[in-house]
Enzyme design. Structure first.
Site, PDB file in Angstrom:
ATOM      1  N   HIS A 124     -11.819  88.876   0.188  1.00  0.00           N
ATOM      2  CA  HIS A 124     -10.716  89.627  -0.413  1.00  0.00           C
ATOM      3  C   HIS A 124      -9.555  88.719  -0.803  1.00  0.00           C
ATOM      4  O   HIS A 124      -9.436  87.588  -0.317  1.00  0.00           O
ATOM      5  CB  HIS A 124     -10.201  90.695   0.561  1.00  0.00           C
ATOM      6  CG  HIS A 124      -9.572  90.110   1.796  1.00  0.00           C
ATOM      7  ND1 HIS A 124     -10.318  89.600   2.833  1.00  0.00           N
ATOM      8  CD2 HIS A 124      -8.275  89.923   2.136  1.00  0.00           C
ATOM      9  CE1 HIS A 124      -9.515  89.135   3.766  1.00  0.00           C
ATOM     10  NE2 HIS A 124      -8.251  89.304   3.365  1.00  0.00           N
ATOM     11  N   HIS A 284     -10.530  85.050   0.264  1.00  0.00           N
ATOM     12  CA  HIS A 284     -10.888  84.424   1.530  1.00  0.00           C
ATOM     13  C   HIS A 284     -11.657  85.398   2.417  1.00  0.00           C
ATOM     14  O   HIS A 284     -11.698  86.602   2.155  1.00  0.00           O
ATOM     15  CB  HIS A 284      -9.657  83.871   2.262  1.00  0.00           C
ATOM     16  CG  HIS A 284      -8.593  84.876   2.503  1.00  0.00           C
ATOM     17  ND1 HIS A 284      -7.645  85.219   1.564  1.00  0.00           N
ATOM     18  CD2 HIS A 284      -8.305  85.635   3.601  1.00  0.00           C
ATOM     19  CE1 HIS A 284      -6.821  86.130   2.063  1.00  0.00           C
ATOM     20  NE2 HIS A 284      -7.210  86.409   3.299  1.00  0.00           N
TER      21      HIS A 284
HETATM   22  C1  SIN Z   1      -6.403  86.853   6.446  1.00  0.00           C
HETATM   23  O1  SIN Z   1      -7.235  87.595   5.914  1.00  0.00           O
HETATM   24  O2  SIN Z   1      -5.329  86.652   5.922  1.00  0.00           O
HETATM   25  C2  SIN Z   1      -6.716  86.186   7.765  1.00  0.00           C
HETATM   26  C3  SIN Z   1      -7.622  85.053   7.629  1.00  0.00           C
HETATM   27  C4  SIN Z   1      -8.058  84.494   8.961  1.00  0.00           C
HETATM   28  O3  SIN Z   1      -7.765  85.099  10.005  1.00  0.00           O
HETATM   29  O4  SIN Z   1      -8.699  83.452   8.966  1.00  0.00           O
END
Ligand code: SIN
Length: 308
Positions: A124, A284
């Protein structure tokens, strides 16, 4: 400040003129893949929170590499917030709470009591359910599992650039609806979900957005996108039926581009590791393979602008 020549990758050479280095370099940037991500060394984000030149260097590297990684950032929460605020005002999060003393420093804490099925598990772009999705974020690891819990980032400029030409033509001008209800809301009881939706109605964004600082074109659909809003037009709908089938297939195809490894970088966390990402041009995914180990992250998300 000394000038370094660490930016020798094809990625750095191939970036648009707008994001080529124009400030003096004192920070070493080591590319981690050919398309996205660099690890910085020789800098403390605490110092960069107080130093205009250091901040300018980091900002320029961020536009080039889209996600920057640093180790051993033993900084205070106040320094974390101060550095992030140089990028813009911080945003809160309706589901994940902030540190009580540092509003906007969102706590993403997972432990034995966290239900594995409630872990983050979709590629996302943060906050595309908002009219103004996040500009970016600064994420620091407080506690990491002994193994697992990596995060993957994806270069959505590259994902757009490598689309077949006929798809680029087909999606020009398309718009998509993005929903918090269909994602965060999905695990909530109906009443809570309706309240969440009332507070955060769906947002609509172009499927291809333009980066406001680099001018790059970005494929801008992700796990929050539910459907296209203008795939069907008065001209191509017949008797209220779909004259041009395939909208959901096309959305799935576009969303799946983020899963292509050639556009990705994967980062292994340690306590005091930091990632800074440009949320406009990336997606990510926090890999949820570590339960019941503990993983504690603190994220300062920065308010973004309206995609165009
Ligand atoms: C997020 O989605 O911003 C968190 C990413 C993570 O916890 O690695």
């Amino acid at each position: 400040m000394s000038q370094t020549t660490s930016q020798t990758s094809s990625l750095a050479d191939g970036v648009p003129a707008l994001v080529r280095p124009s400030v003096r370099r004192s920070i070493k940037a080591e590319p981690l893949t050919c398309t996205i991500g660099a690890e910085l060394s020789g800098v403390s984000l605490g110092d960069a929170s107080r130093d205009d030149d250091l901040f300018a260097e980091i900002k320029e590297l961020l536009l080039t590499y889209k996600v920057l990684f640093l180790r051993d950032q033993d900084i205070t929460r106040a320094e974390h917030v101060a550095f992030a605020e140089r990028l813009g005002p911080l945003e809160d999060h309706p589901v994940a709470g902030s540190d009580p003393d540092h509003p906007g420093l969102v706590r993403i804490y997972k432990d034995l009591d966290s239900k594995p099925e409630h872990y983050e598990n979709a590629l996302h772009t943060d906050g595309t359910w908002r009219e103004n999705p996040s500009l970016g974020a600064v994420l620091r690891c407080v506690e990491s599992p002994p193994v697992g819990g990596d995060t993957v980032w994806v270069n959505m400029v590259e994902a757009y650039r490598r689309l077949p030409e006929h798809i680029k033509i087909q999606i020009e001008g398309l718009r998509a609806r993005h929903s918090i209800e269909a994602t965060f809301g999905a695990v909530m009881p109906m009443e809570t979900r309706h309240k969440l939706k009332a507070q955060f109605p769906d947002a609509e964004h172009p499927v291809v957005r333009t980066h406001p600082e680099t001018g790059e074109k970005i494929l801008f659909v992700n796990g929050f996108a539910t459907h296209f809003v203008n795939f069907h037009t008065p001209q191509n709908v017949r008797f209220g039926q779909d004259y041009a089938p395939g909208a959901s297939h096309l959305l799935n195809y576009l969303t799946s581009q983020a899963a292509i490894p050639e556009y990705q970088v994967r980062w292994r966390w340690q306590p005091n590791s930091v990632a800074i990402w440009d949320n406009r041009s990336t997606q990510h995914y926090a890999v949820q393979d570590y339960w019941p180990a503990v993983r504690k992250m603190e994220r300062a998300g920065i308010v973004g602008d309206r995609p165009f």
